[in-house]
Write a protein that holds these residues in place. Structure first.
Motif, PDB file in Angstrom:
ATOM      1  N   ALA B  36       0.799  -1.348  -0.066  1.00  0.00           N
ATOM      2  CA  ALA B  36      -0.029   0.068   0.012  1.00  0.00           C
ATOM      3  C   ALA B  36       0.642   0.761  -0.186  1.00  0.00           C
ATOM      4  N   LEU B  38       4.350   1.213  -1.676  1.00  0.00           N
ATOM      5  CA  LEU B  38       4.618   1.510  -2.302  1.00  0.00           C
ATOM      6  C   LEU B  38       3.708   1.768  -3.857  1.00  0.00           C
ATOM      7  N   VAL B  39       2.291   1.562  -3.784  1.00  0.00           N
ATOM      8  CA  VAL B  39       1.386   2.391  -4.963  1.00  0.00           C
ATOM      9  C   VAL B  39       1.178   3.790  -4.015  1.00  0.00           C
ATOM     10  N   LEU B  40       1.011   4.143  -2.709  1.00  0.00           N
ATOM     11  CA  LEU B  40       0.756   5.239  -2.612  1.00  0.00           C
ATOM     12  C   LEU B  40       2.002   6.367  -3.250  1.00  0.00           C
ATOM     13  N   LEU B  41       3.066   6.057  -2.625  1.00  0.00           N
ATOM     14  CA  LEU B  41       4.483   6.261  -3.344  1.00  0.00           C
ATOM     15  C   LEU B  41       4.266   6.645  -4.818  1.00  0.00           C
ATOM     16  N   MET B  53       2.888  17.051  -0.429  1.00  0.00           N
ATOM     17  CA  MET B  53       2.502  15.637   0.444  1.00  0.00           C
ATOM     18  C   MET B  53       2.477  15.691   2.026  1.00  0.00           C
ATOM     19  N   LEU B  66       3.204   6.962   5.984  1.00  0.00           N
ATOM     20  CA  LEU B  66       2.515   6.324   5.378  1.00  0.00           C
ATOM     21  C   LEU B  66       2.417   4.707   5.942  1.00  0.00           C
ATOM     22  N   ALA B  73      -5.281   1.746   7.697  1.00  0.00           N
ATOM     23  CA  ALA B  73      -6.455   1.110   6.398  1.00  0.00           C
ATOM     24  C   ALA B  73      -6.319  -0.344   6.819  1.00  0.00           C
ATOM     25  N   PHE B 194      -5.159   8.853   3.860  1.00  0.00           N
ATOM     26  CA  PHE B 194      -4.226   9.342   3.054  1.00  0.00           C
ATOM     27  C   PHE B 194      -4.343  10.666   2.501  1.00  0.00           C
ATOM     28  N   TYR B 195      -5.034  11.686   3.092  1.00  0.00           N
ATOM     29  CA  TYR B 195      -4.956  13.154   2.476  1.00  0.00           C
ATOM     30  C   TYR B 195      -5.911  13.314   4.036  1.00  0.00           C
TER      31      TYR B 195
END
Lengths: 269, 269
Positions: B36, B38-41, B53, B66, B73, B194-195
């Protein structure tokens, strides 16, 4: 033999559709759940971007994450169904009746597509509201539909591979599914191939989903693919053939193991 | 009658033996939270920058944040899905009447089982993330991650009543899964995992204050900034969560009792 397979496919599709209509609330719920999860990641990705860039970035992120949804939903609807399939004793019933395990599992792609479209509606509405721009627009709807269909076919074949690996290893398919995550980042799904660092571009071009994803971006927002569109289409078809071969190999291995040692329970998660 | 502790120990043993007998599943459980991140990065680097960010989220150590957010999450509101999942699993297998006939009240069993499942996932995620946090931010980051874990366990307590309600509703509805499964991603969406919560529409921002997971996310932010420390994160969150434990469980206790009566009347239990 071919007629028999067709009859089986029709019967199995009908059964899955009956089941879907019986559990219509569950299916709608699933679409909302997927939509909410995708929205969480889209909003997470947009946090890295400046709000001024939302009009160009938001549609790209939306289509990228939608493609990911189409890739990952069959992992649950098909791959994870292997657990249910074994726990309910349906595997043995199919084995005794000489029915195709692959067909039965593959027909789960029908509810998967319904879930994918439902979740796209949820994400599109939410992200358009937050980003202030309509994200679910298409410049070439026919090409967009074709590219999404190609992604769905690839995802179905990949999920079948996972379902059979799950039978053999006893690990639930969604846990085995780390390839989708990796491909999402380095495989030209999360971002257009042209935006990746040079080395990653080569990796992306050597992976399956980048080709239909490039066509999807061309059809949705008019972004030119890294390779000519015709080459991307040919590579998409070649990858579908390769993934079909991988499914056949996984099926042969898992069924040989199951017939020799018996089927064993798949882990809960 | 066996004590609640014995019941919890038995449920944890079930989880432990699943993993102990299935090494592939154990290994993959450790890899998932990193995926997860890695996906966001990956998406973040393609469409913006980590500095952007970090500034928008108000954190000094974005990578550590993260990691903590990914753990949240995956595990924060898992008690709802786990309690429902256990109830459905027993229904599929035909073991529901035996569980119902056991000495503990059925909602108590559901809650303890759901709690054990979510505790187990949270511990696995913490064990997976600790080495990463140690590498990325040193001992301070690891202590922060443990503080977030403590708050996360505390935040699952207000959801105990809701978890039992979801499980009983799912049994009554005779659907194939948890009928309130949308709650899990909805709570995460409202928590701004994440936001920043400010990107959400105003109504959702207001609702966000009522969500226990929001305070886990706040704790993760405090733990990932130089201005706060791990203990401060725990103390701030525990005031809000203590109030929620009393209010939410008092409100849902009546619903649980009514649903159990309804399930018995309709022959579901």
């Amino acid at each position: 033999m071919r007629g028999g397979q067709l009859r089986q496919a029709r019967a199995m599709a009908w059964l899955h559709l009956v089941r879907t209509s019986r559990y219509v609330y569950s299916m709608a719920n699933w679409a909302v759940v997927d939509g909410l999860w995708i929205t969480i990641y889209v909003l997470g990705a947009l946090t890295f971007a400046s709000p001024e860039s939302y009009p160009t970035v938001a549609p790209l992120v939306f289509w990228a994450v939608l493609a990911w949804g189409l890739m990952s939903t069959p992992t649950w609807t098909i791959g994870n169904w292997a657990r249910f399939y074994v726990a309910m004793g349906v595997f043995e019933e199919h084995e005794l009746a000489g029915a195709s395990h692959s067909l039965f599992l593959a027909m789960r792609s029908l509810p998967a597509v319904a879930i994918g479209l439902g979740s796209a509606a949820v994400v599109g509405a939410f992200v358009s509201h937050v980003a202030g721009v309509p994200v679910a627009r298409a410049e070439n709807p026919a090409l967009l539909a074709a590219s999404l269909l190609a992604i769905t076919v690839m995802a179905t074949l990949y999920s079948l591979v996972l379902a059979f690996l799950s039978l053999a290893t006893r690990a639930p398919a969604p846990l085995l599914d780390f390839v989708n995550f990796l491909l999402f980042i380095v495989g030209g799904i999360a971002a257009p191939v042209s935006r990746l660092p040079h080395q990653l571009r080569l990796v992306a071009l050597a992976t399956p989903y980048s080709h239909p994803a490039e066509l999807m971006r061309l059809a949705a927002v008019g972004l030119r693919p890294y390779l000519p569109a015709g080459v991307e289409a040919a590579l998409t078809l070649a990858w579908i053939a390769l993934m079909a071969a991988a499914w056949l190999a996984a099926r042969t291995w898992a069924l040989r193991l199951a017939r020799r040692e018996g089927v064993r329970g798949i882990g809960r998660m | 009658m066996p004590s609640l502790r014995a019941l919890l120990r038995a449920e944890l043993a079930v989880q432990w033996w699943w993993l102990k007998n299935n090494r592939v599943m154990l290994l993959l459980s450790f890899a998932w939270p990193y995926m997860a991140v890695l996906v966001l990065l990956g998406m973040g680097y393609a469409y913006g920058s980590v500095e952007n960010m970090a500034e928008r989220l108000g954190v000094d150590e974005p990578l550590v944040y993260l990691m903590a957010a990914s753990m949240v999450a995956f595990a924060a509101s898992g008690i709802i899905d786990n309690a429902s999942g256990v109830a459905q699993w027993h229904r599929w297998l035909g073991t529901l009447p035996y569980v119902y006939a056991s000495p503990h009240r059925f909602p108590v069993y559901l809650v303890v089982s759901g709690f054990a499942g979510s505790l187990f996932i949270a511990v696995t995620d913490l064990a997976a993330m600790l080495p990463g946090a140690l590498l990325a931010g040193g001992p301070r980051a690891s202590a922060g991650l443990m503080a977030v874990f403590a708050v996360m366990i505390l935040a699952s307590l207000p959801l105990v009543g809701i978890a039992a309600t979801a499980a009983l509703l799912s049994l009554l509805a005779r659907e194939e899964g948890n009928v309130l499964s949308f709650l899990n991603p909805l709570l995460l969406l409202l928590s701004g995992v994440f936001y920043p919560v400010e990107v959400l529409p105003r109504l959702l921002q207001a609702l966000s204050a009522l969500v226990p997971v929001r305070y886990v996310v706040e704790a993760a932010r405090v733990a990932s900034s130089f201005s706060g420390g791990p203990m401060r994160a725990v103390v701030v969150a525990s005031y809000y969560l203590a109030a929620m434990i009393v209010v939410y469980n008092t409100l849902s206790a009546h619903a649980v009792a009514a649903l159990e009566r309804g399930a018995r009347r309709r022959g579901v239990l």
